[in-house]
Motif scaffolding. Sequence first.
Motif, short mmCIF file in Angstrom:
data_model
loop_
_atom_site.label_atom_id
_atom_site.label_comp_id
_atom_site.label_asym_id
_atom_site.label_seq_id
_atom_site.Cartn_x
_atom_site.Cartn_y
_atom_site.Cartn_z
N ASP A 1 0.85 -1.20 0.00
CA ASP A 1 0.00 0.00 0.00
C ASP A 1 0.88 1.25 0.00
N ARG A 2 0.24 2.36 -0.28
CA ARG A 2 0.99 3.59 -0.51
C ARG A 2 1.82 4.02 0.72
N ASN A 3 1.23 3.89 1.90
CA ASN A 3 1.92 4.30 3.14
C ASN A 3 3.26 3.56 3.27
N ARG B 1 4.84 1.52 0.90
CA ARG B 1 5.68 1.61 -0.31
C ARG B 1 6.47 2.93 -0.32
N ASP B 2 5.78 4.03 -0.04
CA ASP B 2 6.46 5.33 -0.08
C ASP B 2 7.48 5.45 1.05
N VAL C 1 7.12 12.75 1.00
CA VAL C 1 5.99 11.82 0.78
C VAL C 1 5.42 11.32 2.10
N ASN D 1 1.67 11.66 3.15
CA ASN D 1 0.87 10.47 3.50
C ASN D 1 0.52 10.43 4.98
#
Length: 369
Positions: free
Chosen positions: A19-21, A23-24, A168, A172
């Motif tokens: 998920d974005r949290n 991965r970033d 990021v 996020n």
Amino acid sequence: MLKPVCLADFEEHFLKSLDRNARDYFSSGANQEITVKDNVEAFNRYRLRPRMLRDVSNVNMKTTIMGNEIDFPIGIAPTAVQKMAHPEGEVATARAASSMNTCMILSTWSTTSIEEVAQANGSGLRWFQLYVFKDKSVTMDLIKQAERSGYKAIVITVDTPRVGKKLVDDRNRFYLPSHLHRVNATTDTSDNTQSSQEAQESLVHKSTQTMLDPKLTWDTITWVKSFTKLPVIVKGILTGEDAKLAVQHGVDGIIVSNHGGRQLDGVLATIDVLGEVVEAVEGRVEVYVDGGVRQGTDVLKALALGAKAVFIGRPVLWGLAYQGQTGVEEVLRIIKEEFKLAMALSGCANVTDIQLSLLAFEKRYSSKL
Ligand SMILES: Cc1cc2nc3c(=O)[nH]c(=O)nc-3n(C[C@H](O)[C@H](O)[C@H](O)COP(=O)(O)O)c2cc1C
């Protein structure tokens, strides 16, 4: 997905699967991420001068680091909260490191305890990465736990008197999923409840800031050395001047590192600093490097510049996300085989054959402008 054949294939899978949290958090670097990109790209500014007609029927990658033998000179850099990449997190990494007979450095910010990782790693070679806390007793306790659990060196990270700014993560509002904890820091004040996710700045970063000691100086290194019999390695050195000071303060090793571009954006790529550091220490301590190592020829170039070994950070997280322990083993196996091929094709049967004369490089950048 097709079976990965190079480390970049694992990254592709990783970018799609987390998920974005998470991965970033794993991928990002500080500010404009100039250094993150340069760490990788800088390797291309060095080209190879291979030698021919040398018997490479037996290529031997074995070497020693701090007196311990490893099968190939590629270790695992410390990265935080590995359970965010795979439920088995650091346990999977520790098993993979042991089965591949290389070194794992465990992060202070692990989601698995120092003891549990030691058990999973068994007779493998493990070092402990230490953040120095404001509370001296916490720092001392971490060192004692590492000693008791068979870690063979203390790696003090010196590039984090304050936590770098990751845009990021701020966007996020990075949070640790509520089932995960940084288990070694008993004073961890980050709370991963829903309301904390609403804070403007990531609470995890804030609590890190609150706990770590910004007063870190060379006296801290002397203090840690007086306190442990284990070899002390400093991680995060980026100049010949500091490398000399490290030697003067009796460190046993140096990891040239810019924290994977996550601290001060715009610093030189580590491969561009390595030569300066190697020159400064004049063989008195072992020098290692991490940052942007993604293929076998990168390892060859780092060793040619004088590193005893390299460490990889993000690729291990990609392997974890792919298939836990098996994924990390596969990442290590692929880069190991690439390195072996690169040695053979450049006429090196042993790691001691890898010399500076193997390299040609553009003089576009000098670390002493
Ligand atoms: C997600 C992430 C977490 C990290 N956590 C730590 C840490 O807890 N302690 C530390 O000394 N370095 C940490 N690092 C830096 C790595 O040890 C290493 O210097 C860097 O990842 C090497 O670059 P690479 O990722 O390009 O291989 C972290 C790096 C990443 C990407």
